[in-house]
Design a protein around this motif. Structure first.
Motif, PDB file in Angstrom:
ATOM      1  N   ASP A   1     -39.315 -23.083  12.356  1.00  0.00           N
ATOM      2  CA  ASP A   1     -39.408 -23.238  11.051  1.00  0.00           C
ATOM      3  C   ASP A   1     -38.428 -23.757  10.233  1.00  0.00           C
ATOM      4  OD1 ASP A   1     -40.346 -22.499   8.591  1.00  0.00           O
ATOM      5  OD2 ASP A   1     -39.611 -20.442   8.581  1.00  0.00           O
TER       6      ASP A   1
ATOM      7  N   LEU B   1     -31.919 -11.151   6.460  1.00  0.00           N
ATOM      8  CA  LEU B   1     -32.674 -10.592   5.300  1.00  0.00           C
ATOM      9  C   LEU B   1     -31.784  -9.907   4.340  1.00  0.00           C
ATOM     10  CD1 LEU B   1     -35.507 -10.188   4.291  1.00  0.00           C
ATOM     11  CD2 LEU B   1     -35.317  -7.699   4.837  1.00  0.00           C
TER      12      LEU B   1
ATOM     13  N   GLU C   1     -32.822 -19.718  15.987  1.00  0.00           N
ATOM     14  CA  GLU C   1     -32.930 -18.658  16.941  1.00  0.00           C
ATOM     15  C   GLU C   1     -32.221 -18.982  18.316  1.00  0.00           C
ATOM     16  OE1 GLU C   1     -33.395 -15.649  16.271  1.00  0.00           O
ATOM     17  OE2 GLU C   1     -34.879 -15.300  14.795  1.00  0.00           O
TER      18      GLU C   1
ATOM     19  N   GLU D   1     -33.542  -1.414  15.917  1.00  0.00           N
ATOM     20  CA  GLU D   1     -32.779  -2.387  15.077  1.00  0.00           C
ATOM     21  C   GLU D   1     -31.916  -3.365  15.857  1.00  0.00           C
ATOM     22  OE1 GLU D   1     -33.002  -3.126  11.131  1.00  0.00           O
ATOM     23  OE2 GLU D   1     -33.981  -1.596  12.229  1.00  0.00           O
TER      24      GLU D   1
ATOM     25  N   ARG E   1     -31.596  -0.078   2.744  1.00  0.00           N
ATOM     26  CA  ARG E   1     -32.741  -0.359   3.425  1.00  0.00           C
ATOM     27  C   ARG E   1     -33.901   0.802   3.529  1.00  0.00           C
ATOM     28  NH1 ARG E   1     -33.947  -3.978   8.734  1.00  0.00           N
ATOM     29  NH2 ARG E   1     -33.727  -6.024   7.291  1.00  0.00           N
TER      30      ARG E   1
ATOM     31  N   PRO F   1     -42.259 -16.945  15.441  1.00  0.00           N
ATOM     32  CA  PRO F   1     -41.653 -17.790  14.505  1.00  0.00           C
ATOM     33  C   PRO F   1     -40.281 -17.747  14.739  1.00  0.00           C
ATOM     34  CG  PRO F   1     -42.231 -15.628  13.615  1.00  0.00           C
ATOM     35  CD  PRO F   1     -42.792 -15.561  14.989  1.00  0.00           C
ATOM     36  N   ALA F   2     -39.878 -19.047  14.650  1.00  0.00           N
ATOM     37  CA  ALA F   2     -38.298 -19.110  14.953  1.00  0.00           C
ATOM     38  C   ALA F   2     -37.521 -19.754  13.964  1.00  0.00           C
ATOM     39  CB  ALA F   2     -38.187 -19.495  16.372  1.00  0.00           C
ATOM     40  N   TYR F   3     -36.220 -19.266  13.389  1.00  0.00           N
ATOM     41  CA  TYR F   3     -35.607 -19.748  12.624  1.00  0.00           C
ATOM     42  C   TYR F   3     -34.193 -19.778  12.910  1.00  0.00           C
ATOM     43  CZ  TYR F   3     -33.473 -21.327   8.119  1.00  0.00           C
ATOM     44  OH  TYR F   3     -32.703 -22.030   7.015  1.00  0.00           O
TER      45      TYR F   3
ATOM     46  N   TRP G   1     -39.223   0.776  18.701  1.00  0.00           N
ATOM     47  CA  TRP G   1     -38.486  -0.248  17.595  1.00  0.00           C
ATOM     48  C   TRP G   1     -37.168  -0.087  17.822  1.00  0.00           C
ATOM     49  CZ3 TRP G   1     -40.777  -4.300  15.438  1.00  0.00           C
ATOM     50  CH2 TRP G   1     -39.941  -5.112  14.570  1.00  0.00           C
TER      51      TRP G   1
ATOM     52  N   ALA H   1     -38.780 -13.042  16.728  1.00  0.00           N
ATOM     53  CA  ALA H   1     -37.820 -13.840  17.939  1.00  0.00           C
ATOM     54  C   ALA H   1     -36.752 -12.666  18.326  1.00  0.00           C
ATOM     55  CB  ALA H   1     -37.236 -14.965  17.755  1.00  0.00           C
ATOM     56  N   ASP H   2     -36.494 -11.693  17.662  1.00  0.00           N
ATOM     57  CA  ASP H   2     -35.139 -10.789  17.852  1.00  0.00           C
ATOM     58  C   ASP H   2     -35.361  -9.930  18.919  1.00  0.00           C
ATOM     59  OD1 ASP H   2     -36.959  -9.308  16.382  1.00  0.00           O
ATOM     60  OD2 ASP H   2     -35.381  -8.880  14.899  1.00  0.00           O
TER      61      ASP H   2
ATOM     62  N   ALA I   1     -36.903  -7.099  18.803  1.00  0.00           N
ATOM     63  CA  ALA I   1     -36.989  -5.543  18.131  1.00  0.00           C
ATOM     64  C   ALA I   1     -37.908  -4.483  18.663  1.00  0.00           C
ATOM     65  CB  ALA I   1     -36.674  -5.633  16.693  1.00  0.00           C
TER      66      ALA I   1
HETATM   67  N1  LIG Z   1     -34.969 -14.986   7.989  1.00  0.00           N
HETATM   68  C1  LIG Z   1     -35.964 -15.826   8.423  1.00  0.00           C
HETATM   69  N2  LIG Z   1     -36.618 -15.777   9.444  1.00  0.00           N
HETATM   70  C2  LIG Z   1     -37.630 -16.404   9.731  1.00  0.00           C
HETATM   71  C3  LIG Z   1     -37.758 -17.683   8.740  1.00  0.00           C
HETATM   72  N3  LIG Z   1     -38.940 -18.220   9.477  1.00  0.00           N
HETATM   73  C4  LIG Z   1     -39.057 -17.793  10.674  1.00  0.00           C
HETATM   74  N4  LIG Z   1     -38.307 -16.682  10.648  1.00  0.00           N
HETATM   75  C5  LIG Z   1     -38.605 -15.717  12.151  1.00  0.00           C
HETATM   76  O1  LIG Z   1     -38.940 -14.641  11.598  1.00  0.00           O
HETATM   77  C6  LIG Z   1     -38.718 -13.335  12.311  1.00  0.00           C
HETATM   78  C7  LIG Z   1     -37.928 -12.246  11.699  1.00  0.00           C
HETATM   79  O2  LIG Z   1     -36.817 -12.735  11.291  1.00  0.00           O
HETATM   80  P1  LIG Z   1     -35.574 -11.717  10.895  1.00  0.00           P
HETATM   81  O3  LIG Z   1     -34.479 -12.075  10.138  1.00  0.00           O
HETATM   82  O4  LIG Z   1     -35.193 -10.702  11.810  1.00  0.00           O
HETATM   83  O5  LIG Z   1     -35.988 -10.724   9.543  1.00  0.00           O
HETATM   84  P2  LIG Z   1     -36.006  -9.077   9.529  1.00  0.00           P
HETATM   85  O6  LIG Z   1     -37.197  -8.831   8.450  1.00  0.00           O
HETATM   86  O7  LIG Z   1     -34.631  -8.929   9.212  1.00  0.00           O
HETATM   87  O8  LIG Z   1     -36.371  -8.722  10.854  1.00  0.00           O
HETATM   88  P3  LIG Z   1     -36.069  -7.082  11.256  1.00  0.00           P
HETATM   89  O9  LIG Z   1     -34.578  -6.929  11.114  1.00  0.00           O
HETATM   90  O10 LIG Z   1     -36.549  -7.112  12.822  1.00  0.00           O
HETATM   91  O11 LIG Z   1     -36.747  -6.063  10.568  1.00  0.00           O
HETATM   92  C8  LIG Z   1     -37.631 -13.997  13.317  1.00  0.00           C
HETATM   93  O12 LIG Z   1     -38.494 -14.350  14.520  1.00  0.00           O
HETATM   94  C9  LIG Z   1     -37.183 -15.250  12.786  1.00  0.00           C
HETATM   95  O13 LIG Z   1     -36.721 -16.323  13.609  1.00  0.00           O
HETATM   96  C10 LIG Z   1     -37.058 -17.956   7.591  1.00  0.00           C
HETATM   97  O14 LIG Z   1     -37.377 -18.833   6.971  1.00  0.00           O
HETATM   98  N5  LIG Z   1     -36.217 -16.797   7.450  1.00  0.00           N
END
Ligand SMILES: Nc1nc2c(ncn2[C@@H]2O[C@H](COP(=O)(O)OP(=O)(O)OP(=O)(O)O)[C@@H](O)[C@H]2O)c(=O)[nH]1
Ligand SMILES: *[C@@H]1O[C@H](CO)[C@@H](O)[C@H](O)[C@H]1NC(C)=O
Length: 325
Positions: free
Chosen positions: A107, A289, A76, A283, A211, A72-74, A281, A162-163, A165
């Protein structure tokens, strides 16, 4: 019964009816809208067809490759290139025995992620089978993962953030666990990555206090909701075999980050075996978020999820022997 007694009963019943009715009304009001898939979202581009959109297959079609990697990529463009490099390096090293595809599900990004990724696929990774799929509107991570899963070609389907981690090589740990769980070709099985063993280690201490508090709170709520048996529900690294994906993803309703919990709850209700596998893992900065809004959202959505199931508005997929319908 005296007149007073019947009045008391009447008032009590009225309050009860009113209470249940307003609960039900709140449920309908707060439930996420049904997930709509638009025609343009059932198509993809790739290096073989960079300008013409081609139709995607369905999860109900037979598998065509051994593994689908769903990303999933938003927004990115910054983080995904590095993650792709390590991912493809590992997949290429196993290519002889395991064919694969990558499905990047955009996304509804506004930073040009899909075109950027297509260019990258053509110029940097011409040997890889990469499909770019675009959601017309931002659905949330759960919506993007669900979309990729419903249109993947793999015998097994992996979702991964996509990050970068997670350490992508740990896919092999999940893979082995599915091998063990799969009693036959068409028996569903799931293996989920887990960071639970990292609690109290450096990797977690480095996370912010908020967190960590959120994580403990989450665990308590999860036990109440019914997925207390999984120690880490939120890990973005989960492998499904095709029969499991066929059962779980069509029944998914939640598209925000609580969707992981819904998937695990569905797996439990469908009696699909789930292995929880410790993985590496680290960070990665750049998370989008917001912890406070996220916790309130989580509480609301978990209640909505349970409420909808309780009232029979959301049904777990049919056709599974002994499975709840
Ligand atoms: N934040 C966010 N991420 C999305 C969305 N749709 C898809 N993604 C994807 O979801 C994945 C996780 O996004 P992160 O923003 O890293 O979410 P996180 O829960 O903070 O992840 P960690 O920091 O790795 O725990 C990435 O591959 C994003 O590109 C969206 O609407 N919002
Ligand atoms: C996504 O990227 C675009 C362009 O860089 C930016 O305007 C937008 O605010 C970003 N959205 C989020 C939620 O980060």
């Amino acid at each position: 019964m005296s007149v007073e007694d019947s009045t008391v009963v009447y008032v009590a019943v009225s309050i009860l009816v009113l209470g249940v009715t307003s609960l039900y009304a709140a449920l309908i009001l707060w439930s996420p809208p049904p997930i709509i898939t638009r025609e343009g979202e059932k198509k993809y581009r790739s290096k073989l067809s960079p300008s013409k959109y081609l139709p995607l297959p369905s999860i109900n079609d037979p598998a065509q490759v051994d593994l689908s990697v769903i990303i999933p990529a938003y927004n990115e463009t910054e983080r995904l290139p590095d993650m792709l490099t390590t991912t493809i390096k590992h997949l290429e090293s196993l290519k002889k025995s395991r064919s694969y595809e990558l499905l990047i599900v955009d996304d509804g990004s506004s930073d040009g992620t899909p075109d950027f990724m297509l260019k990258l696929a053509i110029n940097e990774y011409p040997g890889s089978d990469i499909r770019i799929v675009q959601l017309e509107r931002n659905l949330g991570k759960g919506g993007a993962v669900r979309h990729g899963m419903l249109h993947g070609r793999g015998k097994r389907l992996l979702m991964v953030d996509a990050d970068g981690a997670s350490r992508f090589e740990d896919l092999e740990l999940l893979w082995k666990n599915i091998d063990e769980l799969e009693s036959s070709e068409d028996a569903p099985a799931i293996a989920v990555g887990s960071r639970a063993h990292l609690v109290k280690t450096e990797a977690v201490v480095k996370r912010s206090v908020l967190r960590n508090i959120l994580m403990y709170g989450l665990h308590t709520v999860l036990r109440v909701v019914g997925v207390g048996h999984i120690r880490d529900t939120q890990c973005g690294f989960k492998l499904f075999n095709r029969p499991a994906a066929r059962l779980v993803f069509p029944a998914q309703h939640i598209t925000n980050w609580i969707f992981d919990v819904e998937l695990l709850l569905l797996a439990k209700q469908l009696r699909i075996p789930v292995a929880e596998v410790p993985i590496e893992w680290h960070e990665v900065p750049g998370s989008k978020l917001n912890v406070m809004t996220a916790s309130l959202q989580m509480l609301r959505d978990l209640l909505i999820m349970r409420g909808n199931q309780l009232f029979g508005r959301w049904k777990v997929a049919q056709g599974r022997p002994n499975g709840r319908t």
